[in-house]
Structure formats: C-alpha cells, structure tokens
Design an enzyme around this catalytic site. Sequence first.
Site, PDB file in Angstrom:
ATOM      1  N   HIS A 221     -40.537   7.806  10.948  1.00 21.53           N
ATOM      2  CA  HIS A 221     -40.855   8.359  12.269  1.00 21.53           C
ATOM      3  C   HIS A 221     -39.607   8.702  13.098  1.00 21.53           C
ATOM      4  O   HIS A 221     -38.497   8.623  12.586  1.00 21.53           O
ATOM      5  CB  HIS A 221     -41.808   7.410  12.994  1.00 21.53           C
TER       6      HIS A 221
ATOM      7  N   SER B  66     -44.987   4.034  16.587  1.00 19.13           N
ATOM      8  CA  SER B  66     -44.599   3.387  15.329  1.00 19.13           C
ATOM      9  C   SER B  66     -43.113   3.608  15.070  1.00 19.13           C
ATOM     10  O   SER B  66     -42.585   4.697  15.312  1.00 19.13           O
ATOM     11  CB  SER B  66     -45.403   3.988  14.177  1.00 19.13           C
TER      12      SER B  66
ATOM     13  N   GLU C 215     -46.596   9.387  15.824  1.00 25.16           N
ATOM     14  CA  GLU C 215     -45.833  10.490  15.223  1.00 25.16           C
ATOM     15  C   GLU C 215     -45.164  11.355  16.294  1.00 25.16           C
ATOM     16  O   GLU C 215     -44.747  12.467  15.989  1.00 25.16           O
ATOM     17  CB  GLU C 215     -46.774  11.377  14.383  1.00 25.16           C
TER      18      GLU C 215
HETATM   19  C1  LIG Z   1     -50.777   8.842  13.446  1.00 21.31           C
HETATM   20  C2  LIG Z   1     -50.396   7.492  12.917  1.00 21.31           C
HETATM   21  N1  LIG Z   1     -50.905   6.402  13.497  1.00 21.31           N
HETATM   22  C3  LIG Z   1     -50.585   5.157  13.068  1.00 21.31           C
HETATM   23  C4  LIG Z   1     -49.709   4.967  12.027  1.00 21.31           C
HETATM   24  C5  LIG Z   1     -49.378   3.573  11.584  1.00 21.31           C
HETATM   25  O1  LIG Z   1     -48.059   3.222  11.868  1.00 21.31           O
HETATM   26  P1  LIG Z   1     -47.337   2.069  11.024  1.00 21.31           P
HETATM   27  O2  LIG Z   1     -46.976   2.636   9.707  1.00 21.31           O
HETATM   28  O3  LIG Z   1     -46.136   1.695  11.843  1.00 21.31           O
HETATM   29  O4  LIG Z   1     -48.294   0.946  10.912  1.00 21.31           O
HETATM   30  C6  LIG Z   1     -49.173   6.076  11.378  1.00 21.31           C
HETATM   31  C7  LIG Z   1     -48.271   5.864  10.235  1.00 21.31           C
HETATM   32  O5  LIG Z   1     -47.640   6.673   9.682  1.00 21.31           O
HETATM   33  C8  LIG Z   1     -49.520   7.371  11.827  1.00 21.31           C
HETATM   34  O6  LIG Z   1     -49.028   8.471  11.227  1.00 21.31           O
END
Ligand SMILES: Cc1ncc(COP(=O)(O)O)c(C=O)c1O
Length: 410
Positions: free
Chosen positions: A212, A207, A186
């Site tokens: 994002h 991500s 984030e």
């Molecule tokens: C703090 C955090 N870590 C990991 C993720 C996972 O990312 P992804 O949606 O690309 O798998 C998110 C997803 O919103 C997140 O907010």
Amino acid sequence: MLSNKDKKFLEKIINKLSKLDNFNKNTNYPLLEKGFTNEDIFSGAEVLLSKKITMSNITKKFEKAFAKYVGSKYALMVNSGSSANLLSSFALLNPKKKNRLKSGDTFVIPALCWSTSLWPFVQAGLKPKFLDVDIKTFCLDDKLIKKEKNIKAIVNLHILGNCSNILEIQKFAKKNRLFLIEDTCEALGSKYKSKFLGTFGDFGTYSFYYSHQITSGEGGMIVCKSKEDYELIHSMRAHGWDRGLAKNNKKNFNFINSGFNLRPLDLTAAIGLSQLKRLNKMIKIRAQNRKLIINALKNSKYWKDQFSFFEPNNNLNPSWFGFPILIDNKYLKFKQKYLNYLNSCGVETRPILSGNFLNQPSAKLYGFNKKNEKFKNSQDIEDRGFFIGLPTKEISFNTLKFLTEKLLKI
Ligand SMILES: Cc1ncc(COP(=O)(O)O)c(C=O)c1O
C-alpha cells in the site's frame, strides 16, 4: 538512539543481506518493491534493540502524527487494515454506540470489493447488499446508493487511490441517518476537494500492508470524529480493557466492553511513522510515473487504443499505488495468454482487487447472489482488468521503454 556510526555499521549489514536475497531477482517490473528504506529500518531497529517492541509510546506518537496528517480528530493503530474494518464493524453494533445497529440490518458494499472489507461486517451480524461500481472510477456509484431504501450503513471502498462522489454519499448518509464507513486501505493520501479520504465517514480505515501507499509490513489505522467512538474502539482493540483510557481507571484490571486483541507493535509503528514522513514525496513520484507510462504507451507507434486506464474523480487529488489497465474487448480472448507472456518477461500482474466478489467461492458458500445478479461494471473490470506496479522511485528511461514494449505486444 542510533548514532551515525551505528547506522553506518547497520548499513553494511543491510547491503550484505540484500546481496544474498533473491527477492525480485527474476522480475524486471515487479508489482512490489522492497518497501523499506534504511531510515525505516533504523527506526524499527531502535525499537527492537530496546527489547520493548509491544504497543506503547511510539504507537501513540504514530497515531498522533497520522491524525494530524489526514486531519482527523482521533486515530487508533491496529495490526492490519482488516482489523481496522473489524473494529469499525463491531463498533456499529456495540451497546455503547449511540443509535447502534441490530443484527440483521443491511449495509451496502460494492461488488468489486476486498474480502476483509466485506467479512467483518457479515461476521458482526449485518447483511450485505451488493451494488455495482462506476466503470470510470471503479468505486461505488452514488446514484445507485441513493436508490436504496432499507439500508442502515454504507461500506464505501476507495479503490487503488480513487474515489466516487464521496460528498454526495456523505450527504445521503447524513440525511438518512446511515453509518458511513470508508475503507481507505488503498487510498491513504488521496484528497477529495482538499479533504483526505477516510475522514468523511463515521470511521475511516487504512492499511499499511506491504503493497500500500505506506507500509509497516503489517499494520492499520482507524480514524473517527468523536471521543465516544474513539474510547469504544480503543477498549475493543485490546480485550475490552479500559487500560490507556483517561476515565474508568479505578480498578487495575477493568474490562468495560467486549473486545479483541488487535494491538499493533511499537516496532511496526516506528516504521509506519518513518514512512509517513515520506508519503507526500512518494505520492508525487507515483503520479509522475503514472503519467510517464500513459504518455509512453499513447505516444508509441504501436498504440491502437488497446487499453483504457481508470481516471481519477474530477474533484480528487489522488494518491496512487498501482497501475490498473483495462484491455479493449477485441483483445479479450487473448487475455490469459497475454498475462502469461507478461509474467514470463518479468512484468508481474495481478487482478484488480479480487474482481467481482460474487464470483468468489466464499461468496457462493454464503449464498450471497441467489438471484444471480450481473453487476455489469464489476464483471467487466474482472474480465478486462489487471494491474501492474507503480514504483515510488522514478522510472528510468530503459525500464519505461522495456515496459511499454512488452505491454504493447498484445
Ligand atoms: C480495500 C481493502 N480493504 C482492506 C484490506 C485489508 O488490509 P490488510 O491487508 O492490511 O489487512 C485490503 C488489503 O489489501 C484492501 O485492499
């Protein structure tokens, strides 16, 4: 390469399709914009039209550009931020990892966390110890971490572009030989004392999901400092294979480690690369928009300290992506009614992360809070918090007027 004539032709198709599309049609202030510009689409279309979309040279190009941008020695693209966390967690226990962790070792993680910031580490065999967050930054409180005696790793989340005292956390991790993972999913583009978040720890994960700082639809990146770590995650990303690594290429199908298939597509890499070029501009506009919203609220005749907003850490040059709001306690009993009202006016809202994660059914399923600990600040953020979008285009006067009017109807 698409010519200008080809792009004009594609533009006509994009415009035609967007007229037919109902996305955000009934929303006045959406959480998410349509994340792609025409340039992003042209970059993706070039890959698609080449009929070769699987991971190859464009992914490498994006990885190089990303590593250069954040100032990291190595960057490896994967198919999501969750996959980046999965790779970093399993890497910590892998036989190739120096001073590797053992199954059952404990890691700390904030109670205000995301599902796949937590689960990969549990799935890898580690035990979570939840800690509360700082109410100002919503991030792990370094003073609480320093009290922990029997931990082996820290999973630190930089929430909504913010961070806590990462240098103190890094110092504590080094002194006590703890692994430090920075979940920066984030916070791409946020800098702490001129160094990008994600580059302080052993692994930094990012991500490119839709909502994002930059998006490739789905996608993620993992950065690290050493060649050993890079080669480890490189082989684990694709079946434990040594394909693409400089050494060990003696045999054609040579599997040197355990592995997953977390490969991204060249298609998504091309879009990610195109977005990365605009990241600094988007950071600037979002910062301006944040200021505009806060000023408009605070300068309204209806402003009576109904809300507080989280503040960036003093040493941080933040890269925002949402606009979190905490409702003052005296309005708390109206929160659900208020959120329903905002949504009915087309102002989309959502919880901050997933709130205090210990309240989630999955955390209960695994019996993570048998002692019924309270995690006061994380709970407070769940109870009083919500967030709205923060667009990457300048907010117009009319939108700002509409938004403040609706928000202050509390
Ligand atoms: C703090 C955090 N870590 C990991 C993720 C996972 O990312 P992804 O949606 O690309 O798998 C998110 C997803 O919103 C997140 O907010």
